[in-house]
Write a protein that holds these residues in place. Structure first.
Motif, PDB file in Angstrom:
ATOM      1  N   PHE A   1       9.939  -3.396   7.570  1.00 40.33           N
ATOM      2  CA  PHE A   1       9.095  -4.243   7.718  1.00 40.33           C
ATOM      3  C   PHE A   1       7.774  -3.455   7.623  1.00 40.33           C
ATOM      4  O   PHE A   1       6.669  -4.032   7.149  1.00 40.33           O
ATOM      5  CB  PHE A   1       9.086  -5.197   8.685  1.00 40.33           C
ATOM      6  CG  PHE A   1      10.108  -6.178   8.882  1.00 40.33           C
ATOM      7  CD1 PHE A   1      11.235  -6.042   7.841  1.00 40.33           C
ATOM      8  CD2 PHE A   1      10.268  -6.987  10.085  1.00 40.33           C
ATOM      9  CE1 PHE A   1      12.364  -6.858   8.122  1.00 40.33           C
ATOM     10  CE2 PHE A   1      11.511  -7.844   9.968  1.00 40.33           C
ATOM     11  CZ  PHE A   1      12.438  -7.688   9.078  1.00 40.33           C
ATOM     12  N   LEU A   2       7.739  -2.404   7.886  1.00 37.23           N
ATOM     13  CA  LEU A   2       6.678  -1.384   7.638  1.00 37.23           C
ATOM     14  C   LEU A   2       5.952  -1.247   6.252  1.00 37.23           C
ATOM     15  O   LEU A   2       4.681  -1.069   6.195  1.00 37.23           O
ATOM     16  CB  LEU A   2       6.922  -0.050   8.434  1.00 37.23           C
ATOM     17  CG  LEU A   2       7.113   0.056   9.705  1.00 37.23           C
ATOM     18  CD1 LEU A   2       7.826   1.628  10.139  1.00 37.23           C
ATOM     19  CD2 LEU A   2       5.644   0.101  10.394  1.00 37.23           C
ATOM     20  N   GLN A   3       6.754  -1.722   5.312  1.00 35.28           N
ATOM     21  CA  GLN A   3       6.365  -1.710   3.952  1.00 35.28           C
ATOM     22  C   GLN A   3       5.623  -3.131   3.692  1.00 35.28           C
ATOM     23  O   GLN A   3       6.137  -4.101   2.993  1.00 35.28           O
ATOM     24  CB  GLN A   3       7.403  -1.483   3.099  1.00 35.28           C
ATOM     25  CG  GLN A   3       8.063  -0.011   3.148  1.00 35.28           C
ATOM     26  CD  GLN A   3       9.115  -0.056   1.950  1.00 35.28           C
ATOM     27  OE1 GLN A   3       8.977  -0.281   0.823  1.00 35.28           O
ATOM     28  NE2 GLN A   3      10.359   0.315   2.574  1.00 35.28           N
ATOM     29  N   GLY A   4       4.628  -3.397   4.555  1.00 34.92           N
ATOM     30  CA  GLY A   4       3.894  -4.686   4.569  1.00 34.92           C
ATOM     31  C   GLY A   4       3.841  -5.632   3.582  1.00 34.92           C
ATOM     32  O   GLY A   4       4.522  -6.678   3.561  1.00 34.92           O
ATOM     33  N   GLU A   5       3.405  -5.137   2.319  1.00 39.89           N
ATOM     34  CA  GLU A   5       3.348  -6.073   1.414  1.00 39.89           C
ATOM     35  C   GLU A   5       4.520  -6.282   0.663  1.00 39.89           C
ATOM     36  O   GLU A   5       4.871  -7.462   0.292  1.00 39.89           O
ATOM     37  CB  GLU A   5       2.135  -5.673   0.198  1.00 39.89           C
ATOM     38  CG  GLU A   5       0.677  -5.475   0.641  1.00 39.89           C
ATOM     39  CD  GLU A   5       0.414  -6.861   0.621  1.00 39.89           C
ATOM     40  OE1 GLU A   5       1.044  -7.787   0.252  1.00 39.89           O
ATOM     41  OE2 GLU A   5      -0.767  -7.094   1.200  1.00 39.89           O
ATOM     42  N   LYS A   6       5.192  -5.368   0.553  1.00 37.43           N
ATOM     43  CA  LYS A   6       6.751  -5.520   0.077  1.00 37.43           C
ATOM     44  C   LYS A   6       7.617  -6.572   0.907  1.00 37.43           C
ATOM     45  O   LYS A   6       8.329  -7.479   0.511  1.00 37.43           O
ATOM     46  CB  LYS A   6       7.612  -4.176  -0.060  1.00 37.43           C
ATOM     47  CG  LYS A   6       7.008  -3.530  -1.185  1.00 37.43           C
ATOM     48  CD  LYS A   6       7.689  -2.131  -1.543  1.00 37.43           C
ATOM     49  CE  LYS A   6       7.416  -1.300  -2.509  1.00 37.43           C
ATOM     50  NZ  LYS A   6       8.075  -0.191  -2.733  1.00 37.43           N
ATOM     51  N   PHE A   7       7.358  -6.404   2.165  1.00 35.69           N
ATOM     52  CA  PHE A   7       8.058  -7.381   3.223  1.00 35.69           C
ATOM     53  C   PHE A   7       7.547  -8.639   3.149  1.00 35.69           C
ATOM     54  O   PHE A   7       8.389  -9.567   3.037  1.00 35.69           O
ATOM     55  CB  PHE A   7       7.643  -6.724   4.451  1.00 35.69           C
ATOM     56  CG  PHE A   7       7.757  -7.822   5.792  1.00 35.69           C
ATOM     57  CD1 PHE A   7       9.228  -8.376   6.154  1.00 35.69           C
ATOM     58  CD2 PHE A   7       6.697  -8.115   6.574  1.00 35.69           C
ATOM     59  CE1 PHE A   7       9.344  -9.230   7.180  1.00 35.69           C
ATOM     60  CE2 PHE A   7       7.004  -8.924   7.767  1.00 35.69           C
ATOM     61  CZ  PHE A   7       8.221  -9.622   7.867  1.00 35.69           C
ATOM     62  N   LEU A   8       6.170  -9.033   2.987  1.00 40.73           N
ATOM     63  CA  LEU A   8       5.645 -10.278   2.793  1.00 40.73           C
ATOM     64  C   LEU A   8       6.073 -11.057   1.490  1.00 40.73           C
ATOM     65  O   LEU A   8       6.393 -12.166   1.458  1.00 40.73           O
ATOM     66  CB  LEU A   8       4.422 -10.372   3.065  1.00 40.73           C
ATOM     67  CG  LEU A   8       3.800 -10.110   4.538  1.00 40.73           C
ATOM     68  CD1 LEU A   8       2.178 -10.127   4.539  1.00 40.73           C
ATOM     69  CD2 LEU A   8       4.062 -11.538   5.028  1.00 40.73           C
ATOM     70  N   ASP A   9       5.980 -10.047   0.421  1.00 45.84           N
ATOM     71  CA  ASP A   9       6.344 -10.548  -0.832  1.00 45.84           C
ATOM     72  C   ASP A   9       8.159 -11.057  -0.899  1.00 45.84           C
ATOM     73  O   ASP A   9       8.284 -12.144  -1.419  1.00 45.84           O
ATOM     74  CB  ASP A   9       6.072  -9.562  -1.896  1.00 45.84           C
ATOM     75  CG  ASP A   9       6.376  -9.986  -3.272  1.00 45.84           C
ATOM     76  OD1 ASP A   9       5.374 -11.001  -3.947  1.00 45.84           O
ATOM     77  OD2 ASP A   9       7.239  -9.610  -4.090  1.00 45.84           O
ATOM     78  N   ARG A  10       8.670 -10.447  -0.179  1.00 48.26           N
ATOM     79  CA  ARG A  10      10.118 -10.851  -0.380  1.00 48.26           C
ATOM     80  C   ARG A  10      10.381 -11.906   0.596  1.00 48.26           C
ATOM     81  O   ARG A  10      11.311 -12.868   0.198  1.00 48.26           O
ATOM     82  CB  ARG A  10      11.031  -9.564   0.441  1.00 48.26           C
ATOM     83  CG  ARG A  10      12.591  -9.634   0.288  1.00 48.26           C
ATOM     84  CD  ARG A  10      12.944  -9.695  -1.096  1.00 48.26           C
ATOM     85  NE  ARG A  10      14.337 -10.313  -1.255  1.00 48.26           N
ATOM     86  CZ  ARG A  10      15.048 -10.496  -2.258  1.00 48.26           C
ATOM     87  NH1 ARG A  10      14.471 -10.600  -3.528  1.00 48.26           N
ATOM     88  NH2 ARG A  10      16.333 -10.912  -2.144  1.00 48.26           N
ATOM     89  N   CYS A  11       9.891 -12.034   1.734  1.00 47.69           N
ATOM     90  CA  CYS A  11      10.126 -13.331   2.637  1.00 47.69           C
ATOM     91  C   CYS A  11       9.605 -14.171   2.563  1.00 47.69           C
ATOM     92  O   CYS A  11       9.860 -15.248   3.162  1.00 47.69           O
ATOM     93  CB  CYS A  11      10.175 -12.662   4.228  1.00 47.69           C
ATOM     94  SG  CYS A  11       8.622 -12.401   4.845  1.00 47.69           S
TER      95      CYS A  11
END
Length: 330
Positions: A111-121
């Protein structure tokens, strides 16, 4: 939160787990004389989140390493999580809490990959299939990979389908997911975000959940993180990535906190529901899950972390982390 406060936090989680007996039932109190659960009862979770955020900003050193030392995103994730673990191993006396912390930090480190985390979920939640959600699997794997992360909507839908929570609790999940989605998409201002969050909190406080309801404690913990997260980012707005700060969309970073907290709680809830041989849930696992999911999600949107991930993907020789983002003096 100093060493003493961390000890008290750990102790409080033990006491709550013991006293509550981790009762899974909804208890709606009919007598106004009986105490009911409030979001403020879980404020120690929000406080812990903010303490770890401040630690990431002020204490985790990034100037010792050149970009070339971290060849992959996972190298940076492991470094940050290792720093957190070393801090808490020194300050938390319970071996059980330390182990639970390590497990959850590692599980949610991507989840530390913030933008990728938000984009995915969060992105395009309504258009993504929810039949691929397996909360039991997510609870058991050592690390949740970003590419396998279901949408928030899908995870909550699975909780409903499995009948794990009552409809009133699922309503709170839905309200939180809607707020995360609107915050991510930039359709709410900071003031509107706080108004909607406070409205959800007021509804929760008036729902008359029993203090020993572990599922309600998990929801209250998520809402506590939302409140404390808003305060932290307001006081540390200089840590928001420039491209987000310039748009004035602070709720975008708040979405990461709420999303991480909710996933941390829901994954633990789903895992325990599918694997438990009794009707009792482990509140401490909920608490650590909510806290670690939120901490990793929100830290991933610190400007310096965003910059470091960018540097890993776009390496420049002989460039240090300090060149990319100066480290604050403690």
């Amino acid at each position: 939160m100093n060493k003493t406060n961390l000890f008290l936090f750990s102790t409080l989680m033990c006491v709550v787990s013991f006293v509550c007996g981790c009762n899974n039932s909804d208890v709606i109190e009919n007598s106004v004389s009986k105490r009911t659960l409030k979001v403020s009862d879980m404020n120690h979770v929000g406080e812990f989140h903010n303490e770890m955020m401040s630690y990431a900003v002020n204490k985790i050193s990034l100037d010792e390493f050149t970009v070339s030392k971290f060849e992959t995103a996972e190298d940076l994730e492991n470094y940050v999580v290792d720093c957190w673990n070393k801090k808490l191993v020194k300050e938390v006396t319970s071996a059980e809490d330390i182990e639970c912390l390590k497990v959850n930090m590692n599980k949610f480190k991507s989840f530390l990959q913030g933008e990728k985390f938000l984009d995915r979920c969060v992105r395009n939640m309504g258009t993504r299939a929810s039949n691929e959600v397996d909360l039991s699997y997510m609870a058991q794997v050592e690390e949740i990979e970003i590419i396998t992360l279901p949408s928030l909507e899908g995870m909550v839908s699975d909780i409903k389908t499995q009948g794990i929570c009552s409809s009133i609790k699922c309503d709170f999940f839905d309200k939180i997911v809607d707020l995360v989605s609107d915050s991510y998409n930039g359709t709410v201002s900071g003031d509107i975000y706080n108004e909607r969050l406070n409205s959800i909190i007021e509804d929760f406080d008036n729902a008359n959940f029993s203090p020993d309801d572990s599922e309600a404690q998990m929801i209250a913990s998520v809402l506590s993180v939302g409140t404390y997260s808003s305060e932290w980012w307001s006081e540390n707005s200089e840590e928001i990535p420039v491209e987000i700060l310039e748009t004035g969309k602070m709720p975008h970073v708040l979405a990461a906190d709420l999303a991480g907290a909710l996933i941390g709680g829901v994954v633990n809830l789903g895992g325990q529901a599918f694997t438990s041989t009794s009707n009792r849930f482990n509140w401490k696992s909920f608490g650590w899950g909510v806290a670690c999911g939120a901490i990793t999600g929100s830290t991933g949107l610190l400007g310096r972390i965003v910059t470091c991930f960018y540097a890993i993907e776009n390496p420049v020789k002989e460039q240090t982390w300090t060149d990319l983002w100066p480290v604050k003096e403690p």
